[in-house]
Design a protein around this motif. Sequence first.
Motif, PDB file in Angstrom:
ATOM      1  N   GLU A 169       0.952  -1.258   0.126  1.00 52.34           N
ATOM      2  CA  GLU A 169       0.001   0.000  -0.153  1.00 52.34           C
ATOM      3  C   GLU A 169       0.778   1.231  -0.034  1.00 52.34           C
ATOM      4  O   GLU A 169       0.457   2.238  -0.667  1.00 52.34           O
ATOM      5  CB  GLU A 169      -0.967  -0.002   1.136  1.00 52.34           C
ATOM      6  CG  GLU A 169      -1.957  -1.211   1.185  1.00 52.34           C
ATOM      7  CD  GLU A 169      -2.700  -1.091   2.325  1.00 52.34           C
ATOM      8  OE1 GLU A 169      -2.508  -0.525   3.242  1.00 52.34           O
ATOM      9  OE2 GLU A 169      -3.754  -1.862   2.456  1.00 52.34           O
ATOM     10  N   LEU A 170       2.090   1.347   0.824  1.00 50.75           N
ATOM     11  CA  LEU A 170       2.995   2.444   1.111  1.00 50.75           C
ATOM     12  C   LEU A 170       3.604   2.555  -0.685  1.00 50.75           C
ATOM     13  O   LEU A 170       3.858   3.545  -0.869  1.00 50.75           O
ATOM     14  CB  LEU A 170       4.133   2.051   2.031  1.00 50.75           C
ATOM     15  CG  LEU A 170       3.323   2.405   3.430  1.00 50.75           C
ATOM     16  CD1 LEU A 170       4.593   1.827   4.372  1.00 50.75           C
ATOM     17  CD2 LEU A 170       2.899   3.604   3.674  1.00 50.75           C
ATOM     18  N   ARG A 171       4.052   1.623  -0.933  1.00 53.91           N
ATOM     19  CA  ARG A 171       4.731   1.632  -2.540  1.00 53.91           C
ATOM     20  C   ARG A 171       3.552   2.176  -3.494  1.00 53.91           C
ATOM     21  O   ARG A 171       3.947   2.942  -4.390  1.00 53.91           O
ATOM     22  CB  ARG A 171       5.026   0.030  -3.009  1.00 53.91           C
ATOM     23  CG  ARG A 171       6.273  -0.417  -2.083  1.00 53.91           C
ATOM     24  CD  ARG A 171       6.473  -1.880  -2.491  1.00 53.91           C
ATOM     25  NE  ARG A 171       7.563  -2.406  -1.762  1.00 53.91           N
ATOM     26  CZ  ARG A 171       7.860  -3.785  -1.732  1.00 53.91           C
ATOM     27  NH1 ARG A 171       7.067  -4.685  -2.319  1.00 53.91           N
ATOM     28  NH2 ARG A 171       8.859  -4.181  -1.122  1.00 53.91           N
ATOM     29  N   GLU A 172       2.291   1.843  -3.262  1.00 52.29           N
ATOM     30  CA  GLU A 172       1.320   2.252  -4.289  1.00 52.29           C
ATOM     31  C   GLU A 172       1.193   3.990  -4.133  1.00 52.29           C
ATOM     32  O   GLU A 172       1.029   4.529  -5.067  1.00 52.29           O
ATOM     33  CB  GLU A 172       0.058   1.428  -4.181  1.00 52.29           C
ATOM     34  CG  GLU A 172      -0.916   1.705  -5.301  1.00 52.29           C
ATOM     35  CD  GLU A 172      -0.527   1.500  -6.470  1.00 52.29           C
ATOM     36  OE1 GLU A 172      -0.930   1.880  -7.307  1.00 52.29           O
ATOM     37  OE2 GLU A 172      -0.013   0.402  -6.713  1.00 52.29           O
ATOM     38  N   PHE A 173       1.008   4.120  -2.644  1.00 51.56           N
ATOM     39  CA  PHE A 173       0.949   5.613  -2.359  1.00 51.56           C
ATOM     40  C   PHE A 173       2.200   6.355  -2.840  1.00 51.56           C
ATOM     41  O   PHE A 173       1.795   7.425  -3.385  1.00 51.56           O
ATOM     42  CB  PHE A 173       0.733   5.610  -0.912  1.00 51.56           C
ATOM     43  CG  PHE A 173       0.643   7.040  -0.433  1.00 51.56           C
ATOM     44  CD1 PHE A 173      -0.578   7.756  -0.609  1.00 51.56           C
ATOM     45  CD2 PHE A 173       1.760   7.624   0.243  1.00 51.56           C
ATOM     46  CE1 PHE A 173      -0.681   9.142  -0.202  1.00 51.56           C
ATOM     47  CE2 PHE A 173       1.694   9.167   0.618  1.00 51.56           C
ATOM     48  CZ  PHE A 173       0.567   9.712   0.603  1.00 51.56           C
ATOM     49  N   LYS A 174       3.403   5.898  -2.487  1.00 57.17           N
ATOM     50  CA  LYS A 174       4.337   6.567  -3.214  1.00 57.17           C
ATOM     51  C   LYS A 174       4.614   6.500  -4.765  1.00 57.17           C
ATOM     52  O   LYS A 174       4.966   7.763  -5.205  1.00 57.17           O
ATOM     53  CB  LYS A 174       5.778   5.663  -2.500  1.00 57.17           C
ATOM     54  CG  LYS A 174       7.278   6.459  -3.127  1.00 57.17           C
ATOM     55  CD  LYS A 174       8.375   5.638  -2.588  1.00 57.17           C
ATOM     56  CE  LYS A 174       9.634   6.112  -3.062  1.00 57.17           C
ATOM     57  NZ  LYS A 174      10.683   5.291  -2.643  1.00 57.17           N
ATOM     58  N   LYS A 175       4.231   5.694  -5.244  1.00 60.66           N
ATOM     59  CA  LYS A 175       3.983   5.822  -6.742  1.00 60.66           C
ATOM     60  C   LYS A 175       3.035   6.899  -7.216  1.00 60.66           C
ATOM     61  O   LYS A 175       3.515   7.512  -8.109  1.00 60.66           O
ATOM     62  CB  LYS A 175       3.723   4.361  -7.254  1.00 60.66           C
ATOM     63  CG  LYS A 175       3.605   4.276  -8.696  1.00 60.66           C
ATOM     64  CD  LYS A 175       3.349   2.728  -9.281  1.00 60.66           C
ATOM     65  CE  LYS A 175       2.948   2.767 -10.867  1.00 60.66           C
ATOM     66  NZ  LYS A 175       2.607   1.409 -11.369  1.00 60.66           N
ATOM     67  N   GLU A 176       2.100   6.855  -6.591  1.00 62.36           N
ATOM     68  CA  GLU A 176       1.161   7.915  -7.169  1.00 62.36           C
ATOM     69  C   GLU A 176       1.614   9.248  -6.873  1.00 62.36           C
ATOM     70  O   GLU A 176       1.396  10.289  -7.633  1.00 62.36           O
ATOM     71  CB  GLU A 176      -0.223   7.754  -6.209  1.00 62.36           C
ATOM     72  CG  GLU A 176      -1.015   6.459  -6.671  1.00 62.36           C
ATOM     73  CD  GLU A 176      -2.366   6.273  -5.846  1.00 62.36           C
ATOM     74  OE1 GLU A 176      -2.894   7.156  -4.766  1.00 62.36           O
ATOM     75  OE2 GLU A 176      -2.950   5.204  -5.850  1.00 62.36           O
ATOM     76  N   VAL A 177       2.292   9.378  -5.547  1.00 62.95           N
ATOM     77  CA  VAL A 177       2.708  10.772  -5.064  1.00 62.95           C
ATOM     78  C   VAL A 177       3.885  11.092  -6.302  1.00 62.95           C
ATOM     79  O   VAL A 177       4.056  12.346  -6.783  1.00 62.95           O
ATOM     80  CB  VAL A 177       3.272  10.830  -3.882  1.00 62.95           C
ATOM     81  CG1 VAL A 177       4.233  12.211  -3.513  1.00 62.95           C
ATOM     82  CG2 VAL A 177       2.230  10.792  -2.753  1.00 62.95           C
ATOM     83  N   THR A 178       4.771   9.891  -6.327  1.00 59.37           N
ATOM     84  CA  THR A 178       5.891  10.321  -7.361  1.00 59.37           C
ATOM     85  C   THR A 178       5.370  10.759  -8.780  1.00 59.37           C
ATOM     86  O   THR A 178       5.935  11.518  -9.527  1.00 59.37           O
ATOM     87  CB  THR A 178       6.641   9.103  -7.472  1.00 59.37           C
ATOM     88  OG1 THR A 178       7.100   8.807  -6.297  1.00 59.37           O
ATOM     89  CG2 THR A 178       7.866   9.190  -8.478  1.00 59.37           C
ATOM     90  N   GLN A 179       4.245  10.072  -9.324  1.00 55.29           N
ATOM     91  CA  GLN A 179       3.811  10.169 -10.639  1.00 55.29           C
ATOM     92  C   GLN A 179       3.244  11.513 -10.495  1.00 55.29           C
ATOM     93  O   GLN A 179       3.392  12.408 -11.696  1.00 55.29           O
ATOM     94  CB  GLN A 179       2.734   9.235 -10.833  1.00 55.29           C
ATOM     95  CG  GLN A 179       3.133   7.962 -11.311  1.00 55.29           C
ATOM     96  CD  GLN A 179       2.041   6.871 -11.581  1.00 55.29           C
ATOM     97  OE1 GLN A 179       0.882   7.151 -11.129  1.00 55.29           O
ATOM     98  NE2 GLN A 179       2.425   5.917 -12.128  1.00 55.29           N
ATOM     99  N   LYS A 180       2.459  12.194  -9.396  1.00 59.19           N
ATOM    100  CA  LYS A 180       1.702  13.622  -9.558  1.00 59.19           C
ATOM    101  C   LYS A 180       3.116  14.368  -9.552  1.00 59.19           C
ATOM    102  O   LYS A 180       3.028  15.486 -10.238  1.00 59.19           O
ATOM    103  CB  LYS A 180       0.934  13.755  -8.396  1.00 59.19           C
ATOM    104  CG  LYS A 180      -0.570  12.748  -8.344  1.00 59.19           C
ATOM    105  CD  LYS A 180      -0.966  12.867  -7.345  1.00 59.19           C
ATOM    106  CE  LYS A 180      -2.376  12.282  -7.387  1.00 59.19           C
ATOM    107  NZ  LYS A 180      -3.352  12.688  -6.168  1.00 59.19           N
ATOM    108  N   GLN A 181       4.140  14.167  -8.990  1.00 55.29           N
ATOM    109  CA  GLN A 181       5.321  15.147  -8.810  1.00 55.29           C
ATOM    110  C   GLN A 181       5.863  15.095  -9.987  1.00 55.29           C
ATOM    111  O   GLN A 181       6.320  16.242 -10.660  1.00 55.29           O
ATOM    112  CB  GLN A 181       6.108  14.558  -7.930  1.00 55.29           C
ATOM    113  CG  GLN A 181       5.967  14.853  -6.206  1.00 55.29           C
ATOM    114  CD  GLN A 181       6.812  14.333  -5.347  1.00 55.29           C
ATOM    115  OE1 GLN A 181       7.677  13.478  -5.739  1.00 55.29           O
ATOM    116  NE2 GLN A 181       6.497  14.751  -4.043  1.00 55.29           N
TER     117      GLN A 181
END
Length: 372
Positions: free
Chosen positions: A269-281
């Motif tokens: 879940e954290l990896r998925e959240f990090k991925k979403e944040v990184t993509q937005k950034q």
Amino acid sequence: MFIEISETNRRTGRTPIKIAMHEIHKNINETNKNGIHWDETYTKQNMSSASGAPFVVEFLDEDMDMVGGHGDLRVDEDGKPYFENSTVVGTIEQATVETINVNGSDTLVLMSSGYLYEQRYPKFVNWLRDISKTQSIRGSVEIGGKHPNNNISYDGEYSREYRVPKEFDYTGMAILFTETPADDNAILVEVNQLNKSKEEKTLSETNNEKLEEKINKINELNNELNTKSTKIDELQVEVNTKQEELNSAIQELKEKRESLESQEQELNELREFKKEVTQKQLISKLEAELSSYSDEEKSIAKDKIEKFSEDPTEDKIKNIVNEINSEIAKNLIEKRKDKKQKEEKIESNSINDLFGVVDDISNDVKSIEDLY
């Protein structure tokens, strides 16, 4: 035990023996332990069938001296019984009705007379001679249906508590020692004592020694069995303890596995959240990078820009910016080249124009004086 069976007749042997096969009941209400009432008339009518029937034993061990009961019973599909480990040790020659003294009382019995196979079973015959001096050796008669019938014919109704055999054959006489007979009056009367060797004078002592030896062996086996039983109990306790430890370890492993699975889920879940944040950034970073470019310039990398949000990366941002910059630089170089070429062309044209004017003037001047 009372067994009503059919048996093949056999005949041989040379050691005389007499055994009371069963009591003959005078009282109509009397029976043996198996509920059989032996009627004198029916006994006399059928006693001739005892001639040729076998004396049988069940040997207790490979020494073939001491005996037990009838042997293990097996019944086939046709209902015929067989004694699998019963051994024929003699033959009945005849049966007669006699009165004998049993425990101080005159008793009417069917008496069998015949032979034991001493030449084949010498230890058994010697043991029987010796043991009969001090103990009562009893027997159990076996009867079956009179040929060709398989079933015994009874006088009156058949009942396990009371029945009177009417038509039957005497098929065998089992000599018992360890097993309780159905008829207490079926006893060993005599074994021929003639032709005894000098060695037989110590037979009682020898048999007592053998009996004591077997008792000691039994006690030894019982002690060994008890020791092994105790060891088994101890091992069972140890096994139970190990099983509890194993169950505890399995439970602990299960809990750790569940914990790891829970942590793995949280990590995913954290990896998925990090991925979403990184993509937005990254998307925001690309937008910032493209903000200084015109729409025309951004159209250079239009396909890459549109697909960037599907899988944004730093490398893709660099590729997009580099592609736009390269195209812009290429266009600038092209423009400068064109401008230079135009300037060179203009300059070339100006020189040509200048020399053309000079040529015209020279053509008009004929002499030096024409210049002035």
